[in-house]
Design a protein around this motif. Structure first.
Motif, PDB file in Angstrom:
ATOM      1  N   ARG A   1     -25.221  44.681 -15.070  1.00 53.63           N
ATOM      2  CA  ARG A   1     -26.040  43.568 -15.551  1.00 53.63           C
ATOM      3  C   ARG A   1     -25.757  43.280 -17.021  1.00 53.63           C
ATOM      4  O   ARG A   1     -25.646  42.128 -17.443  1.00 53.63           O
ATOM      5  CB  ARG A   1     -27.525  43.915 -15.351  1.00 53.63           C
ATOM      6  N   MET A   2     -25.602  44.312 -17.831  1.00 53.41           N
ATOM      7  CA  MET A   2     -25.293  44.132 -19.245  1.00 53.41           C
ATOM      8  C   MET A   2     -23.934  43.485 -19.443  1.00 53.41           C
ATOM      9  O   MET A   2     -23.770  42.555 -20.246  1.00 53.41           O
ATOM     10  CB  MET A   2     -25.330  45.490 -19.961  1.00 53.41           C
ATOM     11  N   LEU A   3     -22.940  43.975 -18.711  1.00 57.22           N
ATOM     12  CA  LEU A   3     -21.592  43.412 -18.805  1.00 57.22           C
ATOM     13  C   LEU A   3     -21.587  41.948 -18.371  1.00 57.22           C
ATOM     14  O   LEU A   3     -20.901  41.108 -18.971  1.00 57.22           O
ATOM     15  CB  LEU A   3     -20.623  44.224 -17.949  1.00 57.22           C
ATOM     16  N   GLU A   4     -22.362  41.646 -17.346  1.00 53.31           N
ATOM     17  CA  GLU A   4     -22.455  40.278 -16.838  1.00 53.31           C
ATOM     18  C   GLU A   4     -23.057  39.350 -17.889  1.00 53.31           C
ATOM     19  O   GLU A   4     -22.565  38.247 -18.124  1.00 53.31           O
ATOM     20  CB  GLU A   4     -23.326  40.287 -15.576  1.00 53.31           C
ATOM     21  N   LEU A   5     -24.120  39.802 -18.533  1.00 55.43           N
ATOM     22  CA  LEU A   5     -24.771  39.005 -19.574  1.00 55.43           C
ATOM     23  C   LEU A   5     -23.842  38.784 -20.762  1.00 55.43           C
ATOM     24  O   LEU A   5     -23.755  37.679 -21.313  1.00 55.43           O
ATOM     25  CB  LEU A   5     -26.049  39.694 -20.027  1.00 55.43           C
ATOM     26  N   SER A   6     -23.145  39.842 -21.147  1.00 56.48           N
ATOM     27  CA  SER A   6     -22.209  39.734 -22.263  1.00 56.48           C
ATOM     28  C   SER A   6     -21.127  38.706 -21.963  1.00 56.48           C
ATOM     29  O   SER A   6     -20.797  37.853 -22.797  1.00 56.48           O
ATOM     30  CB  SER A   6     -21.574  41.100 -22.534  1.00 56.48           C
ATOM     31  N   LYS A   7     -20.598  38.749 -20.744  1.00 56.72           N
ATOM     32  CA  LYS A   7     -19.521  37.832 -20.359  1.00 56.72           C
ATOM     33  C   LYS A   7     -20.007  36.395 -20.214  1.00 56.72           C
ATOM     34  O   LYS A   7     -19.389  35.459 -20.738  1.00 56.72           O
ATOM     35  CB  LYS A   7     -18.900  38.303 -19.047  1.00 56.72           C
ATOM     36  N   ASN A   8     -21.129  36.197 -19.507  1.00 58.79           N
ATOM     37  CA  ASN A   8     -21.577  34.849 -19.161  1.00 58.79           C
ATOM     38  C   ASN A   8     -22.306  34.133 -20.291  1.00 58.79           C
ATOM     39  O   ASN A   8     -22.269  32.897 -20.367  1.00 58.79           O
ATOM     40  CB  ASN A   8     -22.477  34.892 -17.925  1.00 58.79           C
ATOM     41  N   GLN A   9     -22.975  34.894 -21.158  1.00 52.13           N
ATOM     42  CA  GLN A   9     -23.792  34.266 -22.192  1.00 52.13           C
ATOM     43  C   GLN A   9     -23.300  34.556 -23.599  1.00 52.13           C
ATOM     44  O   GLN A   9     -23.912  34.120 -24.567  1.00 52.13           O
ATOM     45  CB  GLN A   9     -25.248  34.700 -22.039  1.00 52.13           C
ATOM     46  N   GLY A  10     -22.232  35.300 -23.712  1.00 46.02           N
ATOM     47  CA  GLY A  10     -21.676  35.565 -25.042  1.00 46.02           C
ATOM     48  C   GLY A  10     -22.525  36.488 -25.886  1.00 46.02           C
ATOM     49  O   GLY A  10     -22.452  36.462 -27.114  1.00 46.02           O
ATOM     50  N   VAL A  11     -23.368  37.315 -25.230  1.00 46.29           N
ATOM     51  CA  VAL A  11     -24.196  38.271 -25.957  1.00 46.29           C
ATOM     52  C   VAL A  11     -23.339  39.458 -26.383  1.00 46.29           C
ATOM     53  O   VAL A  11     -22.555  39.991 -25.598  1.00 46.29           O
ATOM     54  CB  VAL A  11     -25.369  38.764 -25.083  1.00 46.29           C
ATOM     55  N   THR A  12     -23.477  39.868 -27.634  1.00 38.73           N
ATOM     56  CA  THR A  12     -22.772  41.037 -28.140  1.00 38.73           C
ATOM     57  C   THR A  12     -23.632  42.271 -27.901  1.00 38.73           C
ATOM     58  O   THR A  12     -24.818  42.277 -28.237  1.00 38.73           O
ATOM     59  CB  THR A  12     -22.491  40.893 -29.646  1.00 38.73           C
ATOM     60  N   PHE A  13     -23.049  43.293 -27.294  1.00 41.41           N
ATOM     61  CA  PHE A  13     -23.751  44.545 -27.060  1.00 41.41           C
ATOM     62  C   PHE A  13     -23.144  45.639 -27.917  1.00 41.41           C
ATOM     63  O   PHE A  13     -21.917  45.749 -28.002  1.00 41.41           O
ATOM     64  CB  PHE A  13     -23.638  44.975 -25.591  1.00 41.41           C
ATOM     65  N   VAL A  14     -24.004  46.453 -28.535  1.00 46.21           N
ATOM     66  CA  VAL A  14     -23.559  47.660 -29.223  1.00 46.21           C
ATOM     67  C   VAL A  14     -24.359  48.803 -28.621  1.00 46.21           C
ATOM     68  O   VAL A  14     -25.582  48.875 -28.772  1.00 46.21           O
ATOM     69  CB  VAL A  14     -23.787  47.582 -30.738  1.00 46.21           C
ATOM     70  N   MET A  15     -23.679  49.691 -27.917  1.00 46.68           N
ATOM     71  CA  MET A  15     -24.354  50.729 -27.152  1.00 46.68           C
ATOM     72  C   MET A  15     -23.838  52.114 -27.505  1.00 46.68           C
ATOM     73  O   MET A  15     -22.630  52.347 -27.508  1.00 46.68           O
ATOM     74  CB  MET A  15     -24.158  50.476 -25.648  1.00 46.68           C
TER      75      MET A  15
ATOM     76  N   GLU B   1     -21.751  59.096 -22.066  1.00 45.28           N
ATOM     77  CA  GLU B   1     -21.116  59.094 -20.752  1.00 45.28           C
ATOM     78  C   GLU B   1     -19.767  58.366 -20.821  1.00 45.28           C
ATOM     79  O   GLU B   1     -19.716  57.144 -20.926  1.00 45.28           O
ATOM     80  CB  GLU B   1     -22.024  58.421 -19.732  1.00 45.28           C
ATOM     81  N   PRO B   2     -18.657  59.106 -20.751  1.00 47.22           N
ATOM     82  CA  PRO B   2     -17.321  58.498 -20.891  1.00 47.22           C
ATOM     83  C   PRO B   2     -17.041  57.398 -19.872  1.00 47.22           C
ATOM     84  O   PRO B   2     -16.404  56.398 -20.205  1.00 47.22           O
ATOM     85  CB  PRO B   2     -16.366  59.686 -20.694  1.00 47.22           C
ATOM     86  N   GLU B   3     -17.524  57.559 -18.629  1.00 50.87           N
ATOM     87  CA  GLU B   3     -17.210  56.555 -17.609  1.00 50.87           C
ATOM     88  C   GLU B   3     -17.901  55.223 -17.915  1.00 50.87           C
ATOM     89  O   GLU B   3     -17.376  54.166 -17.557  1.00 50.87           O
ATOM     90  CB  GLU B   3     -17.583  57.046 -16.213  1.00 50.87           C
ATOM     91  N   LEU B   4     -19.044  55.247 -18.587  1.00 45.40           N
ATOM     92  CA  LEU B   4     -19.683  54.005 -19.017  1.00 45.40           C
ATOM     93  C   LEU B   4     -18.929  53.409 -20.202  1.00 45.40           C
ATOM     94  O   LEU B   4     -18.669  52.202 -20.243  1.00 45.40           O
ATOM     95  CB  LEU B   4     -21.153  54.246 -19.386  1.00 45.40           C
ATOM     96  N   ALA B   5     -18.595  54.252 -21.165  1.00 44.61           N
ATOM     97  CA  ALA B   5     -17.877  53.781 -22.351  1.00 44.61           C
ATOM     98  C   ALA B   5     -16.529  53.158 -21.994  1.00 44.61           C
ATOM     99  O   ALA B   5     -16.097  52.185 -22.615  1.00 44.61           O
ATOM    100  CB  ALA B   5     -17.676  54.928 -23.333  1.00 44.61           C
ATOM    101  N   ASN B   6     -15.881  53.697 -20.961  1.00 45.06           N
ATOM    102  CA  ASN B   6     -14.556  53.193 -20.579  1.00 45.06           C
ATOM    103  C   ASN B   6     -14.587  51.779 -20.000  1.00 45.06           C
ATOM    104  O   ASN B   6     -13.540  51.180 -19.793  1.00 45.06           O
ATOM    105  CB  ASN B   6     -13.906  54.147 -19.578  1.00 45.06           C
ATOM    106  N   CYS B   7     -15.787  51.257 -19.733  1.00 37.65           N
ATOM    107  CA  CYS B   7     -15.916  49.874 -19.248  1.00 37.65           C
ATOM    108  C   CYS B   7     -16.072  48.878 -20.391  1.00 37.65           C
ATOM    109  O   CYS B   7     -16.115  47.662 -20.163  1.00 37.65           O
ATOM    110  CB  CYS B   7     -17.127  49.752 -18.319  1.00 37.65           C
ATOM    111  N   ALA B   8     -16.171  49.368 -21.620  1.00 43.07           N
ATOM    112  CA  ALA B   8     -16.445  48.508 -22.765  1.00 43.07           C
ATOM    113  C   ALA B   8     -15.195  47.741 -23.211  1.00 43.07           C
ATOM    114  O   ALA B   8     -14.067  48.131 -22.931  1.00 43.07           O
ATOM    115  CB  ALA B   8     -16.970  49.339 -23.928  1.00 43.07           C
TER     116      ALA B   8
END
Length: 258
Positions: A186-200, A204-211
């Motif tokens: 959901r976060m990745l979707e929002l970042s892509k579709n609405q141009g929201v910048t996320f800093v997290m 968890e390496p598997e989550l970070a590897n999606c950034a």
């Protein structure tokens, strides 16, 4: 294009008794608009301190922090409070829900401070709760929800005012593995579709590897700030979300709300 977040020689020193502990040591960092950035590092590396500095939650000892054209490190507390209210969203591992308010009222709270009428802010709050699989819990108090449900309410609250930047400190730390993946999607979707910048911040390496960008902190310094190429990033995301088998609705309430 100028980065949306920019630091110059950022330094943070804490006094611990008679000792001085350098938490951040001359950090120069750029994060671009619409990026999903993960900050990783060992416990005590300075990653949460860096997040707090970028969000204006703490003042630097030296150096500067910019969000857009605004030097937030030079703002007064009143100016910072107004800026955060207008432009930023926050997700914390500890939920920070008000115990006397329902889920919908907690989510709607940022809109109240922006002067949105009650009917409209509750409508928007319920829409965000539905996207998090929690519409059936809209009228429940925090004590009537599980830890994972409370965290998803906190995430919905961060999304509801359409902020430019969302800061998240271990946002999936209290969620089970499957729900963590659904929330990250959901976060990745929002970042892509609405141009929201996320800093997290995450451990968890598997989550970070999606950034889009992975910032590694060690002993208060940026060891690396790597922008992943599209092929690598997509491969990591496909691997992480593969076991969801197309079911990206969040949580146990999702089936009731379809």
């Amino acid at each position: 294009m100028a980065p949306i977040i920019h630091t110059e020689k950022l330094r943070k020193v804490y006094a611990v008794g008679k000792e001085r502990v350098v938490a951040l040591n001359n950090i120069d960092l750029n994060i671009e608009k619409g990026e999903f950035c993960c900050i990783v590092g060992q416990s005590g590396s300075g990653k949460s301190t860096l997040l707090n500095q970028l969000a204006g939650l703490e003042k630097p000892t030296k150096g500067k922090v910019f969000i857009g054209r605004h030097e937030i490190s030079a703002m007064t507390e009143t100016e910072l409070a107004r800026f955060r209210q207008e432009h930023l969203g926050f997700i914390f591992q500890s939920y920070n829900l008000l115990p006397t308010m329902t889920a919908a009222e907690n989510v709607a709270l940022p809109l109240m401070f922006k002067g949105v009428a009650k009917k409209e802010r509750l409508r928007r709050a319920r829409a965000e709760l539905k996207s998090m699989g929690l519409l059936g819990r809209a009228n429940h108090l925090p004590t009537e929800m599980s830890g994972g449900q409370q965290q998803r309410v906190g995430i919905a609250r961060a999304f509801v005012s359409n902020p430019k930047v969302i800061f998240a400190d271990e946002p999936t730390g209290n969620l089970d593995s499957r729900t963590s993946k659904q929330v990250l999607y959901r976060m990745l979707e929002l970042s892509k579709n609405q141009g929201v910048t996320f800093v997290m911040v995450t451990h968890e390496p598997e989550l970070a590897n999606c950034a889009d960008r992975i910032v590694t902190i060690l002993d208060g310094k940026v060891q690396s700030s790597i922008v992943q190429d599209e092929a690598t990033k997509q491969r990591n995301r496909d691997a992480l979300f593969a076991d969801l088998q197309g079911d990206l609705a969040i949580g146990g309430d999702a089936a009731k709300e379809k």
